[in-house]
Scaffold this active site. Structure first.
Site: not given
Ligand code: NAP
Ligand code: GDD
Length: 345
Positions: A130, A132, A158, A162
Site C-alpha cells: 500500500t 500508506e 496499519y 504492511k
Molecule cells: P477490505 O474490503 O477491507 O477487505 C479485506 C478483507 O480481509 C475482508 O474481506 C476481511 O474479511 C478480510 N479479513 C479480515 N480479517 C481476516 C482474517 N483474520 N482472516 C481472513 N481474512 C480476513 O479491503 P480492500 O479495500 O478490498 O483491500 C484489499 C487489500 O488491499 C487489503 O490487504 C488492503 O490493506 C490492501 N490495500 C487496499 C487499498 C485500497 O485502497 N482499497 C490500497 C492499498 C492496499 P471480513 O469481511 O470477514 O472482515
Molecule cells: N475513514 C474516514 N472517515 N476517513 C476520513 C473521514 C471519515 O469520516 N474524514 C476524513 N477522513 C480522511 C482520513 O483522515 C484520511 O486522510 C482520508 O480521509 C482517507 O481515509 P480512508 O478512506 O479511511 O482511507 P485511507 O487513505 O486511510 O486508507 C485506504 O487507502 C490505503 C491506501 O493508501 C485503505 O483502503 C487502506 O487499506 C489502503 O492501504
C-alpha cells in the site's frame, strides 16, 4: 490446457470481489477464503455465493496456518492473491496488536503455507501492499509522485504492518526464488467499497440526503489528499503483475491527488447541491445554497498521526505491464453516487 486456479484471501472484501469476477471471466477456477464458523446456510456465506456463484469458498482465517496449509495442499493454486487484512487505517490505531498479527504476520502465514505445501517453485504470490507505507511527510514527497524506489515512512500501525508484509514478500522472492511480488496500490474505491472508508461514507450520505433519509454528514480531516482510482481498474494490474516473466513490485496509481473536500463538493454537485464552506477547524461546516448545514466536522474521525498527502507515479506499471487506469476522478465520484442513489431507493 488445464484450467488455472487462483486463491484469494479475504473474498468478502472490495478488491476480492472485483478480482474474482475478472479471474472468472479469464477462465480461472476461483477459490476465496472466508473466516468464521460458517456453514453454507450462513447469511455471509450465502451472500458471497449469491453474488459470485463461481467462487469456491474456503473457510480459513489468516491467523490459522494449518487451515492455510491444508488449503494449499488440496487446491495447489497457480496464483495466490493475499488481499485479506485489517485494512482500515483508523481502526489499526484502536487494535494495533491484532493489526500486527493479521496484516503483518498473516502475510508470512500465507507464504509459509505455500512452502509447507511444497509449492514455492510453482505458485505465484501477490501481496496487497500500500501507498500508506510512504507516509506522505514533506521531507520525502517526490514532485511527480511516489515510485517503486521512494523511501518508506509509515504513519499508522496499519502502515507499519504492511511494511513487514512488503519486506517478507521480497525476502521470500530473494531467499527461495519464489515468484512473489507486491503491488503498491494507492487508494482505489468504487461501488464495493466498505462504508467505513471516506469515499463510500460520502457517496452513501449524499444519496441518503438526496432521498430525504439523512440531513448531513460528519467527517474528520477534509484537507488530506489522496490519489484515488477505481478498484475495477486496479485488479487488472494485480493480475498483470503475476503474468510477467520475472517477479517485481509495481506502483498502481492515477498520478492525481485530490482532497476529501474536493470529493465532498463533487459528490454533492451530483445531486444538485453546491457546498460552500464557513468557519474554521472543528467549527467548519459545509452549507448548501439555502444555508442548510450538510457537512460538519467530528474530531472523532481524526487520526493520531495523519497521512496528509499521497500521490503515486504509475509510469513503470504503464510501461512494463501495459496497465492504464480507465476511470478518472470525476468519473469515480459520479459512479459511486449514482450507484448509491439506486441502491438506497
Ligand atoms: P477490505 O474490503 O477491507 O477487505 C479485506 C478483507 O480481509 C475482508 O474481506 C476481511 O474479511 C478480510 N479479513 C479480515 N480479517 C481476516 C482474517 N483474520 N482472516 C481472513 N481474512 C480476513 O479491503 P480492500 O479495500 O478490498 O483491500 C484489499 C487489500 O488491499 C487489503 O490487504 C488492503 O490493506 C490492501 N490495500 C487496499 C487499498 C485500497 O485502497 N482499497 C490500497 C492499498 C492496499 P471480513 O469481511 O470477514 O472482515
Ligand atoms: N475513514 C474516514 N472517515 N476517513 C476520513 C473521514 C471519515 O469520516 N474524514 C476524513 N477522513 C480522511 C482520513 O483522515 C484520511 O486522510 C482520508 O480521509 C482517507 O481515509 P480512508 O478512506 O479511511 O482511507 P485511507 O487513505 O486511510 O486508507 C485506504 O487507502 C490505503 C491506501 O493508501 C485503505 O483502503 C487502506 O487499506 C489502503 O492501504
Amino acid at each position: 490446457m488445464a484450467q488455472k486456479r487462483a486463491f484469494i484471501t479475504g473474498i468478502a472484501g472490495q478488491d476480492a470481489g472485483h478480482l474474482a469476477q475478472l479471474l472468472h471471466e479469464k477462465g480461472y477456477e476461483v477459490f476465496g477464503t472466508l473466516r468464521g464458523q460458517l456453514e453454507a446456510s450462513h447469511p455471509r456465506y450465502q451472500a458471497i455465493k449469491n453474488e459470485m456463484p463461481y467462487v469456491n469458498i474456503v473457510l480459513a482465517d489468516l491467523l490459522d496456518i494449518s487451515a492455510l496449509t491444508r488449503a494449499m495442499q488440496e487446491i495447489k493454486p497457480d496464483e495466490v492473491y493475499n488481499l485479506g487484512a485489517i485494512s482500515h487505517v483508523g481502526y489499526s490505531f484502536r487494535d494495533p496488536l491484532l493489526t500486527a498479527d493479521l496484516t503483518a504476520k498473516g502475510v508470512l502465514n500465507v507464504l509459509e503455507a505455500i512452502r509447507l505445501a511444497g509449492l514455492e517453485k510453482t505458485t505465484r504470490f501477490y501481496q496487497a501492499s500500500t501507498s500508506e507505507m510512504y507516509g506522505g511527510l514533506d521531507y520525502n514527497r517526490p514532485e511527480k509522485g511516489y515510485t517503486e524506489s521512494s523511501a518508506f515512512h509509515p504513519r499508522s500501525p496499519y502502515g507499519v504492518a504492511k511494511l513487514y508484509g512488503y519486506w517478507i514478500t521480497k525476502n521470500y522472492r530473494e531467499s527461495y526464488d519464489m515468484f512473489a511480488v507486491s503491488g503498491i496500490l494507492f487508494n482505489h474505491e468504487g461501488e464495493r467499497r466498505g462504508p467505513e472508508f471516506v469515499t463510500r461514507k460520502i457517496s452513501q450520505a449524499v444519496a441518503a440526503i438526496k432521498l430525504g433519509k439523512q440531513d448531513k454528514i460528519e467527517l474528520g480531516n477534509l484537507d488530506a489528499k489522496r490519489d484515488w482510482g477505481y478498484a475495477g481498474d486496479y485488479v487488472e494490474g494485480m493480475w498483470r503483475m503475476l503474468q510477467q516473466d520475472t517477479p517485481d513490485d509495481y506502483v498502481l496509481a492515477t498520478g492525481e491527488a485530490h482532497s476529501i473536500r474536493e470529493f465532498t463538493e463533487l459528490a454533492f454537485k451530483e445531486i444538485g447541491i453546491d457546498i460552500s464552506w464557513q468557519g474554521e477547524a472543528e467549527n467548519e461546516v459545509g452549507v448548501d445554497q439555502d444555508g442548510v448545514v450538510r457537512v460538519a466536522i467530528n474530531p472523532e474521525f481524526y487520526r493520531p498521526a495523519e497521512v496528509d498527502f499521497l500521490l503515486g507515479d504509475p509510469t513503470r506499471a504503464e510501461n512494463e505491464l501495459g496497465w492504464q487506469r480507465k476511470v478518472d476522478f470525476p468519473g469515480l465520484v459520479k459512479l459511486m453516487v449514482e450507484h448509491d442513489l439506486t441502491a438506497k431507493q
